[in-house]
Design an enzyme around this catalytic site. Structure first.
Site, PDB file in Angstrom:
ATOM      1  N   ALA A   8       0.838  -1.201   0.000  1.00 40.78           N
ATOM      2  CA  ALA A   8       0.000   0.000   0.000  1.00 40.78           C
ATOM      3  C   ALA A   8       0.871   1.249   0.000  1.00 40.78           C
ATOM      4  O   ALA A   8       1.215   1.753   1.054  1.00 40.78           O
ATOM      5  CB  ALA A   8      -0.909  -0.009   1.219  1.00 40.78           C
ATOM      6  N   CYS A   9       1.252   1.747  -1.163  1.00 36.90           N
ATOM      7  CA  CYS A   9       2.216   2.841  -1.255  1.00 36.90           C
ATOM      8  C   CYS A   9       1.706   3.950  -2.179  1.00 36.90           C
ATOM      9  O   CYS A   9       0.735   3.772  -2.904  1.00 36.90           O
ATOM     10  CB  CYS A   9       3.553   2.332  -1.786  1.00 36.90           C
ATOM     11  SG  CYS A   9       4.253   0.977  -0.815  1.00 36.90           S
ATOM     12  N   THR A  10       2.399   5.093  -2.149  1.00 36.12           N
ATOM     13  CA  THR A  10       2.151   6.192  -3.077  1.00 36.12           C
ATOM     14  C   THR A  10       3.492   6.686  -3.596  1.00 36.12           C
ATOM     15  O   THR A  10       4.405   6.938  -2.802  1.00 36.12           O
ATOM     16  CB  THR A  10       1.409   7.352  -2.399  1.00 36.12           C
ATOM     17  OG1 THR A  10       0.226   6.859  -1.758  1.00 36.12           O
ATOM     18  CG2 THR A  10       1.033   8.421  -3.420  1.00 36.12           C
TER      19      THR A  10
END
Length: 474
Positions: A8-10
């Site tokens: 779960a990254c940006t």
């Protein structure tokens, strides 16, 4: 297929002509599915005459390693039972990468090229690639060859950069991928969804792809468009989860950098590449990575309705284990080219600390990560600060922003001073000097953070609900 906690990254990439200082940036929040996931940050030393095989603790992938490897910065998990997860770094050739931006391929493409259980996964990518590459393009080629040989365990986005180019590579299925060179005057924001759009197979200078990908798509009738070859539409997804978990983060990043553009946060048509309305400073990148839909009704810490505050997944989270901004500056202007800006804790509340990557060490406080809280550990220090600030957010937010601003100002001034002092340095003299400076920078930030934490706790003692003031009339 096994599931792991790193999903779960940006990511943000900024081309040098889009940047205020004229250099390339890649950046990412490494997010997990639990809030307490300790990370280390240190320098992996160069190796030579090695005879070693790497085996992944996560899925038992086994790869014979090259005899020689470059020195590089690394941010692995403190507990490596599930895998190394080195995540990001810059090597001694001033080539950097960040891996990975977890993405999802659709069921149609996975039906004909499924993911490989014991293939290359996020836990191994930096370890198997960064020590062995001399350019961003070379990084795409190197990882592409590994995927061709071993297959991919997951759908992932990987950022590569050097002083000249930024490449973003999306691994979709077991063996198929594409990569795009980010134009110098553009930026891109990626958020757990396939982002790359049109691929020009007649332009290998700016696009790369896996062998046989066009034939694969044609053979199984996977392209929904008559006249376009859009990777996102062929390999990606467009689901309710995308519209609430993924696309709003891209929307917010683009809202910050293109404020005059009116877009729907749930749109499946947000462009991958954008030209910003103004030059992008490193503070803009920091702001986006630390954001939680600030100044919108969707801010979980704001004044919107409970429904709006929980509607979309924000960029900065309690589950952000490691936020990093990698910067490669012009070697014609400065001697210390590579800087890795590191934020532990929740980046909304903690500073970005600049560390020079042409060094043999970061600082002991960043490699010391005990299982339980210890303020000698940078990871635990910033986790503690984050919890204290959020526990009394309304009372502490402005004080905390002042602390971050003061440290950001100091950091810019410190980097400028080091640039002046190293103008005639090179080789081991430069590396040794920058190593010493890394320790001094870490100490300054650690001391300032402990002072800030002490001030907040002192103030917080007056905020208890167990307070009773005697009415003088009683």
């Amino acid at each position: 297929m096994r599931k792991h906690t790193h999903m779960a990254c940006t990511s943000i990439m900024v081309g040098k002509k889009a940047a205020m200082d004229g250099v390339n940036y890649i950046a990412r929040n490494e997010d997990n599915f639990v809030a307490n996931w300790p990370k280390r940050f240190f320098v992996q030393q160069s190796v030579s005459r090695r005879n070693e095989t790497y085996t992944s603790p996560y899925n038992k992938l086994s790869v014979k390693l090259p005899e020689s490897g470059y020195r590089y910065t690394s941010s692995p998990d403190a507990n490596q039972d599930e895998g190394w997860y080195e995540e990001d770094g810059i090597n001694e050739k001033n080539v950097g990468m960040s891996a990975t931006e977890s993405v999802v391929a659709n069921e149609k493409v996975l039906a004909y090229d499924p993911l490989i259980e014991d293939g290359v996964a996020e836990d191994s990518i930096v370890t198997l690639v960064l020590p062995y590459i001399d350019s961003a393009r070379g990084g795409v080629e190197y990882l592409g060859n590994l995927i061709s040989k071993y297959g991919s365990t997951e759908s992932n986005g990987v950022e590569f950069f050097d002083e000249d180019e930024i490449w973003y590579m999306e691994l979709a299925t077991g063996h198929h991928w594409v990569a795009i060179r980010i134009p110098d005057d553009c930026y891109a924001v990626a958020a757990n969804q396939m982002g790359i759009e049109e691929i020009d197979f007649n332009d290998p200078k700016n696009y790369m792809w896996s062998d046989g990908i066009q034939e694969f798509v044609e053979k199984y009738n996977l392209n929904p468009d008559e006249s376009h070859w859009n990777f996102r539409k062929i390999f990606g997804t467009s689901t309710m989860q995308d519209r609430h978990y993924n696309t709003p983060r891209v929307w917010y990043g683009q809202k910050v950098l293109n404020p005059s553009s009116e877009q729907n946060p749930e749109s499946s048509e947000l462009p991958f590449l954008r030209k910003p309305e103004k030059k992008i400073a490193i503070e803009d990148i920091q702001y986006i990575l630390a954001s939680h839909f600030n100044e919108t009704r969707f801010d979980p810490l704001g004044s919107g309705s409970q429904e709006d505050k929980k509607r979309y997944r924000a960029i900065s989270l309690s589950r952000t284990a490691n936020s990093h901004i990698l910067q490669l500056r012009d070697a014609k202007k400065v001697s210390a080219v590579g800087i890795e800006w590191k934020a532990f804790g929740i980046p909304s509340f903690t500073p970005y600390v600049p560390f020079f990557t042409n060094a043999t060490d970061i600082d002991g406080s960043y490699s010391f990560v005990p299982e339980k809280l210890d303020l000698k550990s940078a990871y635990w220090l910033y986790e503690t600060l984050s919890m204290v600030v959020e526990s009394h957010y309304r009372e502490f937010a402005d004080i905390n922003l002042d602390y971050q601003k003061e440290l950001a100002t100091w950091a810019r001034r410190k980097v400028a001073t080091i640039d002046k002092e190293t103008v005639n340095m090179s080789g081991s003299e430069l590396t040794d000097y920058l190593t010493v400076q890394n320790h001094k920078i870490a100490k300054y930030f650690n001391d300032a953070t402990k002072d800030h934490l002490a001030d907040l706790i002192t103030r917080g003692t007056e905020l208890s609900e167990l307070t009773f003031k005697m009415d003088p009339d009683l």
